[in-house]
Design an enzyme around this catalytic site. Structure first.
Site, PDB file in Angstrom:
ATOM      1  N   ASP A   1      39.356  43.104  47.729  1.00  0.00           N
ATOM      2  CA  ASP A   1      39.871  41.615  47.600  1.00  0.00           C
ATOM      3  C   ASP A   1      38.086  41.354  46.406  1.00  0.00           C
ATOM      4  O   ASP A   1      37.624  41.409  46.647  1.00  0.00           O
ATOM      5  CB  ASP A   1      39.443  40.725  48.352  1.00  0.00           C
ATOM      6  CG  ASP A   1      39.322  38.999  48.613  1.00  0.00           C
ATOM      7  OD1 ASP A   1      40.297  39.108  48.417  1.00  0.00           O
ATOM      8  OD2 ASP A   1      38.702  38.553  47.967  1.00  0.00           O
ATOM      9  N   LEU A   2      38.463  40.526  45.200  1.00  0.00           N
ATOM     10  CA  LEU A   2      37.995  39.995  44.646  1.00  0.00           C
ATOM     11  C   LEU A   2      37.318  38.718  44.969  1.00  0.00           C
ATOM     12  O   LEU A   2      37.152  38.327  45.153  1.00  0.00           O
ATOM     13  CB  LEU A   2      37.922  40.042  43.184  1.00  0.00           C
ATOM     14  CG  LEU A   2      39.324  41.044  41.836  1.00  0.00           C
ATOM     15  CD1 LEU A   2      39.913  40.690  41.374  1.00  0.00           C
ATOM     16  CD2 LEU A   2      38.540  42.037  42.099  1.00  0.00           C
TER      17      LEU A   2
ATOM     18  N   ASP B   1      44.393  38.400  43.995  1.00  0.00           N
ATOM     19  CA  ASP B   1      43.638  39.066  43.539  1.00  0.00           C
ATOM     20  C   ASP B   1      43.044  40.295  45.140  1.00  0.00           C
ATOM     21  O   ASP B   1      41.623  40.211  44.680  1.00  0.00           O
ATOM     22  CB  ASP B   1      41.496  38.566  43.341  1.00  0.00           C
ATOM     23  CG  ASP B   1      41.643  36.938  44.151  1.00  0.00           C
ATOM     24  OD1 ASP B   1      42.027  37.531  45.384  1.00  0.00           O
ATOM     25  OD2 ASP B   1      40.636  36.829  44.892  1.00  0.00           O
TER      26      ASP B   1
END
Length: 573
Positions: free
Chosen positions: A433-434, A476
């Protein structure tokens, strides 16, 4: 009969006039019904639809404000609390608009007093929110402050229920009005259909009577003569009682032609014109499969001159993938007397380019029932195949990044599970996960956010091995399948490479932005033996990494590891 009805034109105009009169009558009725329906829908648009839209908008604004308040109180951020308070004026303005709209609506589904009560409750809620904001700003959480926060939560839940009920009532009112309109529209359609059927029946009976007496009977005489001529019988002489009629003139001309011709023959030029204007590439083969006849489309499709194709074997045109066949399966069907229609095949042009085609063919026999030729038609379906491949790719890949989507990811994960169980291998899932991605969309816009996602996708593909899979499964969020690992210790270096690849600064025009990544790791079979368990475990590990500060990775049941680049700048590392 009047001289006026002796011409075909007058007879046709009589039929057309009857049809137009019926059509005009049905159109007037339909126009009136449509105007009536338009007025009903306009009333719906001006009354119930704005109310339902307004109710949904107020609910959505309050839900967004509630989420920001929750983030502000959880993170103790007074700035976030101030941002949430900015919704106050907007929601109050929407409530005032709803109240004014309700005052002017006689069919209001909710009372004016109830709306005023909701507004009063919301104003009290904003006062509580201000007190909570003051507590956050002063960083003092006394017993009274905790009581204020508790009352704030109760008021928030109560308002949530009230706004939801308000939206539901307005939406149900709209749906009820729509159902009533649908019922009226259905009744109008039924009435209109009955009227149209009656008009159609009247027109059909009138036209049938006129056409039978004025056109069908004379034309039937011509048809009988054609059938007699086809069977070799002498046609019946025409009845010239009404010689001014074009139908009778046609009958006379046909009878005169049959008198002059004993046998009709189709000229070679006529057949050549048909062949040359076909849409497909026509190839006529002898029984030994040599080419005897082609058309212009064949020359365009295969790229040969006519002299280069005549007398050549069929294998010259269908040698695909370096393998030719003098007697492919579809040709075998033609030899058995079967007809082939739109079979998938492959043709080869003069330049060696392979062309996907639809192949159709039929055998042709002479008077002694001996096979004399094979008629083959090739239609180029390159564009169709390309469109099919494009649709297949869209079904299995993310349109923004080009990475595998959820469908393809689960397919590959199932294959990895099957392969690992069969051969006793291990593999890993990295749930990524960004970090710091939301500011890109909020400050720079979604276009820059999309560009950042594409850049991250390219970096991940370059970082990992060719037999690994990188899939985008959320806004994302990415999941990586690491196949063929020698042991579980080989996972962490790859996870660190992934985090470092994401940490590299993003350059978007004149702007530079640095993202981060939180990675959760699950191993097969250590952390799970099915897809759901492995994904769930990797997801939990990812949240553990994010909670520990992000920009690192965490295994199931393991400790958080921070990336080297972040150890210099992040206190949590």
């Amino acid at each position: 009969m009047s001289l006026w009805f002796r011409s075909i034109r007058s007879k046709i105009w009589l039929c057309v006039t009857i049809v137009l009169l019926g059509y005009f009558a049905a159109t007037l009725i339909g126009f009136y019904v449509n105007i009536y329906q338009y007025n009903r829908l306009s009333h719906l648009q001006l009354t119930h639809l704005p109310l339902a839209t307004l109710g949904d908008r107020i609910l959505n604004l309050f839900e967004n404000q509630s989420e920001e308040y929750e983030d502000a109180f959880l993170l103790a951020e007074s700035e976030l609390s101030a941002q949430a308070a900015e919704y106050n004026n907007v929601i109050i303005a929407e409530l005032d608009t709803l109240i004014r709209t309700m005052e002017n609506d006689q069919d209001c589904p909710i009372s004016h007093d109830k709306l005023l009560q909701i507004k009063t409750d919301y104003l009290n809620f904003t006062v509580l929110a201000t007190n909570v904001h003051r507590q956050i700003s002063n960083e003092t959480f006394s017993v009274s402050g905790q009581q204020i926060i508790q009352r704030f939560g109760e008021a928030q839940r109560s308002l949530q229920d009230e706004f939801h009920a308000l939206s539901t009532i307005l939406g149900n009112s709209l749906l009820l009005e729509i159902e009533q309109h649908k019922s009226r529209a259905l009744n109008s359609i039924i009435v209109l259909a009955v009227i149209f059927l009656v008009v159609l029946l009247i027109v059909a009976l009138s036209v049938g009577r006129v056409s039978t007496s004025l056109l069908v009977t004379p034309l039937k005489n011509i048809q009988n003569n054609v059938e007699r001529f086809e069977r070799g019988l002498k046609p019946t002489p025409p009845n010239n009682n009404d010689s001014a009629d074009e139908v009778n003139q046609l009958e006379t001309a046909f009878w005169n032609m049959t008198e002059r011709l004993g046998k009709t023959m189709v000229s070679k030029r006529y057949l050549d014109n048909i062949i040359s204007n076909m849409s497909g590439a026509l190839v006529v083969l002898q029984p030994d499969l040599t080419i005897t006849k082609i058309n212009q489309q064949s020359l365009q499709l295969f790229g040969y001159a006519e002299a280069e194709m005549i007398g050549q074997p069929l294998s010259k045109l269908i040698a695909c993938n370096g393998q030719g066949s003098d007697n492919p399966e579809q040709i075998k069907k033609l030899f058995r007397g079967e007809t082939v229609r739109n079979a998938d095949g492959c043709a080869t042009s003069k330049s060696g380019q392979e062309i996907p085609v639809h192949f159709s063919g039929a055998p042709m026999y002479d008077d002694d029932d001996n096979l004399s030729a094979l008629i083959c038609v090739f239609n180029d379906v390159t564009e169709l195949k390309e469109a099919e491949e494009k649709l297949t790719r869209l079904a299995h890949h993310d349109p923004l990044t080009g990475l595998p989507n959820r469908n393809l990811f689960f397919d590959r994960l199932e294959h990895a599970l099957h392969d690992a169980k069969r051969h006793g291998r291990i593999f890993a899932l990295l749930y990524l996960d960004l970090d710091k991605f939301k500011p890109i969309n909020d400050t720079l816009g979604h276009e820059f956010g999309d560009q950042a996602l594409r850049e991250v996708s390219q970096r991940l593909n370059k970082t990992l091995r060719s037999d690994d899979t990188v899939a985008r499964v959320g806004g994302d969020e990415f999941i990586i399948i690491l196949n063929g690992l020698p042991d579980s210790a080989a996972t962490e270096p790859l996870a660190e490479k992934v985090v470092k690849a994401v940490l590299a600064p993003l350059k978007m025009g004149s702007l530079t932005h640095q993202l981060g990544a939180s990675v959760g790791i699950s191993m097969f079979p250590r952390d799970g033996k099915d897809m759901d368990t492995l994904i769930s475990q990797a997801d939990k590990a990812m949240y553990a990494a994010k909670k520990s500060g992000g920009n690192g990775y965490c295994s199931v049941g393991g400790s958080y590891v921070c990336c080297e680049e972040q150890q210099q700048n992040s206190p949590s590392c």
